[in-house]
Write a protein that holds these residues in place. Structure first.
Motif: not given
Ligand SMILES: Cc1cc2nc3c(=O)[nH]c(=O)nc-3n(C[C@H](O)[C@H](O)[C@H](O)COP(=O)(O)O)c2cc1C
Ligand SMILES: [Fe+2]
Ligand SMILES: [Fe+2]
Length: 398
Positions: A205-216
């Motif tokens: 889930f850390v990976n999934l959260a990091l993916n959401q933060l990537k474009p920011l």
């Protein structure tokens, strides 16, 4: 410590719990922690991000009052409902009972069960935003880092991320800002300790959260514990470390770990037979006598493997404790769905193997046999049985 003005819009209104030495029962917190909370003031609206813990409510309230009267708070964003951030809300509700709470469905449902009174709850929908007047709250739904109800809050106009427990640490800092900390080494130590204790079991889930933060674009991270990451360098460092630590390796060739204890060598003989037969298949296999190898090493290898065979003799009608210790060190979220089974020698009642099978199933391993229990010393045909057992086991690995 009183409130701290971070910029024209945001203030820290958290509290220090510098004497805390243990968090979530098992995590050591040698230098305490902070329960960070923040007030953001837009042109039209005032929001409180996160709360505090029972026992710290009055101090938290005093810090908030330095920034805004409680009556002027338009909404509270509850980023997750763990009681270290959610158990002091009654001090606010006593003053403003109709205070509106924004959070995930589960966070709000949990909050009701914590404050034990009706609350004015607004469930955040995916992609939802809130306009504070010149500033926007963009809510990110990031479940399981580390509670299932976790969200984060991004303010694009300021490029700041309120990251909940993500990227936080237990450290009762002497300065709010990462850039002003006396020792980066201390910061790094607690940052890793926090990741290992709280986030590592949730790596997927850390990976999934990091993916959401990537474009920011993120210039500043305001976590719910520990120092604020106030430089691009600190933000990038923290994100990079989380990316590195949360890598879930994929084995090219399936890997099996056999881990066992044995008193008179009978369980060991079963283990060695299984090991040899797996070696011949070309599947990767490592074998550990649990008493001889540090527990952490064995656990690490089990977590990296695709299959796990665990062995214990029956001693006093149960599995021997060092074997349970290993099983109790495996985070469910990192092993669920992998294949496992159990084996062992016994004298008369043979409880160890069925008990191991039960525990493996509790850990949500995929277990599709009853394990292999052999009475005292395995004879040639029982060793052949062990060999076939291991071959069947590896044939079912993906
Ligand atoms: C202190 C002790 C307690 C034991 N208790 C049990 C028991 O409750 N039930 C059982 O089936 N066997 C029991 N056994 C027998 C062992 O399970 C048996 O000797 C087994 O073969 C040991 O395997 P190992 O050589 O791999 O240790 C016990 C043995 C010892 C030494
Ligand atoms: Fe938490
Ligand atoms: Fe927390």
């Amino acid at each position: 410590m009183a409130s701290i003005k971070i910029n024209d819009y945001i203030s820290w209104t958290g509290v220090h719990d510098e004497m805390l030495r243990r968090f979530d029962i098992v995590m050591e917190t040698a230098e305490g922690t902070t329960y960070n909370a923040y007030i953001i003031k837009g042109k039209d609206k005032t929001v409180l991000i996160d709360g505090s813990k029972t026992g710290f409510g009055e101090q938290w309230l005093a810090n908030i009052r330095e920034v805004t009267p409680i009556e002027d708070i338009d909404l509270v964003v509850i980023q997750h409902s763990e009681p270290d951030h959610a158990s002091a809300f009654n001090v606010l509700l006593d003053i403003k009972p109709d205070l509106e709470f924004y959070g995930s469905t589960l966070a709000l449902a949990n909050l009701k069960e914590i404050v034990n009174r009706p609350i004015n709850a607004h469930v955040i929908k995916p992609g939802e935003t809130y306009d504070l007047g010149g500033l926007t709250l963009k809510f990110l739904i990031t479940p399981n880092v580390h509670w299932p109800d976790t969200i984060m809050t991004y303010v694009p106009e300021l490029k700041v991320l309120f990251s909940c427990d993500f990227l936080g640490e237990h450290y009762s800092f002497e300065s709010l800002y990462h850039s002003k900390l006396k020792s980066k080494k201390t910061y790094d130590h607690y940052f890793k300790h926090y990741y290992d204790s709280i986030m590592a079991p949730m790596a997927r889930f850390v990976n999934l959260a990091l993916n959401q933060l990537k474009p920011l674009e993120i210039d500043m991270v305001l976590p719910s514990h520990g120092p604020v990451l106030d430089t691009k360098e600190a933000v990038n460092y923290a994100l990079r470390k989380y990316s590195e630590w949360s890598v879930i390796p994929k084995n090219e060739v399936p890997q099996v770990v056999i881990a066992y204890c044995s008193n008179y060598g009978y369980t060991k003989a079963i283990a060695e037979t299984m090991y040899q037969s797996i070696v011949e298949t070309g599947v990767g296999v490592k074998m550990y006598d649990i008493i001889e190898v540090p527990e952490q090493k064995v656990v690490k290898e089990i977590l990296a493997a695709d299959g796990f065979l665990v062995g214990s003799p029956t001693i006093m009608a149960d599995v021997i404790r060092p074997v349970y210790d290993i099983l109790n060190s495996l985070p469910i979220y990192l092993v669920q769905g992998k294949k496992a089974s159990a084996f062992g020698s016994y004298g008369w009642s043979g409880e160890a193997v069925p008990n191991l099978i039960t525990r493996l199933k509790q850990l949500r391993y995929k277990v599709d046999d009853e394990g292999l229990a052999i009475r005292l010393q395995a004879n040639a045909s029982e060793l052949e049985q062990a060999k076939q057992f291991a071959l069947t086991f590896v044939s079912k690995l993906k």
